[in-house]
Write a protein that holds these residues in place. Structure first.
Motif, PDB file in Angstrom:
ATOM      1  N   LEU B  24     -14.234   2.925  15.811  1.00 43.26           N
ATOM      2  CA  LEU B  24     -13.714   4.068  15.057  1.00 43.26           C
ATOM      3  C   LEU B  24     -14.651   4.349  13.895  1.00 43.26           C
ATOM      4  O   LEU B  24     -15.524   3.555  13.582  1.00 43.26           O
ATOM      5  N   GLY B  25     -14.424   5.463  13.222  1.00 41.44           N
ATOM      6  CA  GLY B  25     -15.289   5.785  12.094  1.00 41.44           C
ATOM      7  C   GLY B  25     -14.861   5.131  10.791  1.00 41.44           C
ATOM      8  O   GLY B  25     -15.609   5.089   9.833  1.00 41.44           O
ATOM      9  N   GLY B  26     -13.651   4.649  10.742  1.00 38.45           N
ATOM     10  CA  GLY B  26     -13.158   4.033   9.510  1.00 38.45           C
ATOM     11  C   GLY B  26     -12.446   5.002   8.580  1.00 38.45           C
ATOM     12  O   GLY B  26     -12.033   4.640   7.491  1.00 38.45           O
ATOM     13  N   GLY B  27     -12.302   6.265   9.011  1.00 36.16           N
ATOM     14  CA  GLY B  27     -11.623   7.278   8.211  1.00 36.16           C
ATOM     15  C   GLY B  27     -10.167   6.929   7.942  1.00 36.16           C
ATOM     16  O   GLY B  27      -9.608   7.305   6.910  1.00 36.16           O
ATOM     17  N   ILE B  28      -9.578   6.174   8.875  1.00 33.37           N
ATOM     18  CA  ILE B  28      -8.178   5.751   8.734  1.00 33.37           C
ATOM     19  C   ILE B  28      -7.984   4.927   7.465  1.00 33.37           C
ATOM     20  O   ILE B  28      -6.938   4.937   6.852  1.00 33.37           O
ATOM     21  N   ILE B  29      -9.030   4.206   7.042  1.00 31.10           N
ATOM     22  CA  ILE B  29      -8.950   3.403   5.819  1.00 31.10           C
ATOM     23  C   ILE B  29      -9.402   4.218   4.610  1.00 31.10           C
ATOM     24  O   ILE B  29      -8.784   4.183   3.552  1.00 31.10           O
ATOM     25  N   ILE B  30     -10.502   4.965   4.773  1.00 29.47           N
ATOM     26  CA  ILE B  30     -11.130   5.623   3.632  1.00 29.47           C
ATOM     27  C   ILE B  30     -10.277   6.750   3.049  1.00 29.47           C
ATOM     28  O   ILE B  30     -10.120   6.843   1.832  1.00 29.47           O
ATOM     29  N   VAL B  31      -9.710   7.580   3.928  1.00 29.45           N
ATOM     30  CA  VAL B  31      -8.943   8.729   3.409  1.00 29.45           C
ATOM     31  C   VAL B  31      -7.737   8.274   2.576  1.00 29.45           C
ATOM     32  O   VAL B  31      -7.598   8.705   1.430  1.00 29.45           O
ATOM     33  N   PRO B  32      -6.871   7.367   3.102  1.00 29.49           N
ATOM     34  CA  PRO B  32      -5.753   6.931   2.255  1.00 29.49           C
ATOM     35  C   PRO B  32      -6.216   6.200   0.985  1.00 29.49           C
ATOM     36  O   PRO B  32      -5.632   6.391  -0.076  1.00 29.49           O
ATOM     37  N   ALA B  33      -7.285   5.381   1.085  1.00 27.14           N
ATOM     38  CA  ALA B  33      -7.737   4.625  -0.087  1.00 27.14           C
ATOM     39  C   ALA B  33      -8.197   5.560  -1.204  1.00 27.14           C
ATOM     40  O   ALA B  33      -7.854   5.360  -2.369  1.00 27.14           O
ATOM     41  N   LEU B  34      -8.949   6.599  -0.853  1.00 27.07           N
ATOM     42  CA  LEU B  34      -9.479   7.502  -1.880  1.00 27.07           C
ATOM     43  C   LEU B  34      -8.402   8.429  -2.440  1.00 27.07           C
ATOM     44  O   LEU B  34      -8.378   8.711  -3.633  1.00 27.07           O
ATOM     45  N   THR B  35      -7.499   8.894  -1.569  1.00 26.40           N
ATOM     46  CA  THR B  35      -6.470   9.823  -2.057  1.00 26.40           C
ATOM     47  C   THR B  35      -5.353   9.069  -2.777  1.00 26.40           C
ATOM     48  O   THR B  35      -4.992   9.419  -3.900  1.00 26.40           O
TER      49      THR B  35
END
Lengths: 104, 278
Positions: B24-35
């Protein structure tokens, strides 16, 4: 443990190694630009740092597209016309995406 | 300031490791962490995440290509679907009812998670018989599995259904600004009969191209903030290289066990979003 790759297999599919080299070069250049940019940022050089970081991000962005171009060239050289055509379709779709994307 | 930089960098490393292992691209972790974690606007988070997807793909792909885990022929064949799909997705993004899409994708993911759960104990799979396209294009492959200590030979089947699913996964990527690896892996693993590791490595290889066409749009709009994207992307790049090495030594059954809860979580999240906006 390092697994030795049989030489005859190497000769048969050199494409993986060519693409790996290309992607490694792209990610190394991008990482270097990002690292220097972030280091300068931490040291307080707020003028140059964002430019270096942006340059790093753009190198990263261009790497996968160049990868498709490289694959297309390899397939044409190998006269593997099916896959050359497939790569061309992918490139056209990416190009169209960039064209339409800019207008949005 | 420096603390925030380091925290964002650390999140990037974690996302890169997980992303590389699961394809996966890892967006599942990055988007919630940053927002949620840093209170950043959604657009900034999604833009940074899209560039991270390219970083995971590029960083991990090098190791997977060298170890011949990636099936480049399957990748190019399926990229025709993902790239034209992404184009369609970006073009119709404004017209389509997103609620319906969210629910549809959620159901598809839930089905994939169920399928993976059902087949979790199958060590030896039923023999995969290649279809006509797969035979003509010589899509079958083999790789050396470091966890098993032997070479795994495999065939590829249902080539056309796979391509069609990739078109829709590309459309999802274009619409939602994701790499859509979460659709690509089950399409190869469950539908086309490829081994999980080869599916994950090939998905990783492919998502970079899909994400690159999306990232251009975010760059043009000025959503990519260098001070946010810089540290997180550098982290992801390093994490992905590390994750790719780890993955080749892990047994596939353990990786699947990792993958299922993430599939289930994303499925619930997507269905919830769709229902909430009804």
């Amino acid at each position: 443990m390092v697994v030795a790759i049989e030489p005859e297999e190497k000769a048969e599919h050199p494409i993986e190694l060519v693409l790996a080299r290309l992607l490694r070069l792209g990610s190394l250049v991008a990482a270097a630009l990002l690292a220097v940019g972030i280091a300068l940022m931490v040291l307080g050089h707020t003028g140059l740092a964002p430019k270096l970081i942006t340059a790093g991000l753009l190198v990263l962005l261009g790497t996968p597209v160049l990868r498709v171009v490289a694959a297309a060239v390899i397939f044409v050289k190998e006269r593997d016309w099916h896959f050359a055509l497939f790569s061309f379709v992918v490139l056209c779709a990416v190009a169209a995406g960039i064209y339409f994307g800019k207008g949005m | 300031m420096v603390i925030t930089f380091i925290t964002i960098f650390a999140i990037g490393i974690a996302a890169g490791v997980v992303g590389a292992i699961l394809g996966l691209g890892g967006g599942i972790i990055i988007v919630p962490a940053l927002t949620l974690g840093f209170g950043m606007p959604m657009r900034t988070a999604v833009a940074a995440s899209t560039v991270c997807i390219i970083a995971t793909s590029t960083g991990a792909a090098v190791a997977f290509l060298r170890d011949r885990l990636t099936n480049t022929r399957v990748a190019i064949w399926l990229e025709m679907g993902t790239s034209t799909g992404a184009l369609t997705g970006a073009l119709v993004a404004a017209m389509v009812n997103q609620r319906v899409l969210f629910i549809l994708f959620g159901l598809l993911l839930a089905y994939s998670a169920y399928n993976m759960f059902r087949t979790r104990k199958e060590h030896s799979r039923p023999e995969v018989v290649p279809d006509a396209i797969s035979r003509t294009l010589k899509l079958g492959g083999s790789y050396y599995d470091k966890a098993l200590g032997r070479r795994v030979e495999y065939q590829v089947t249902r080539t056309l259904p796979g391509l069609i699913i990739m078109y829709f996964s590309g459309a999802a990527a274009g619409l939602l600004g994701i790499g859509a690896g979460i659709f690509k892996v089950p399409a190869m693993d469950q539908v086309m009969g490829m081994p999980f590791k080869a599916s994950s490595a090939t998905s990783n290889f492919m998502i970079g191209v899909t994400a690159a066409s999306g990232a251009v749009v975010y760059f043009a709009r000025g959503d990519v903030k260098p001070l946010v994207a810089g540290p997180v992307v550098l982290g992801v790049l390093l994490g992905a290289i590390l994750g790719a090495r780890l993955m080749m030594r892990m047994p596939a059954s353990k990786i699947r066990l990792f993958f299922m809860p993430i599939l289930a979580y994303t499925a619930i999240e997507m269905i919830y979003k769709g229902v909430k906006w009804w």
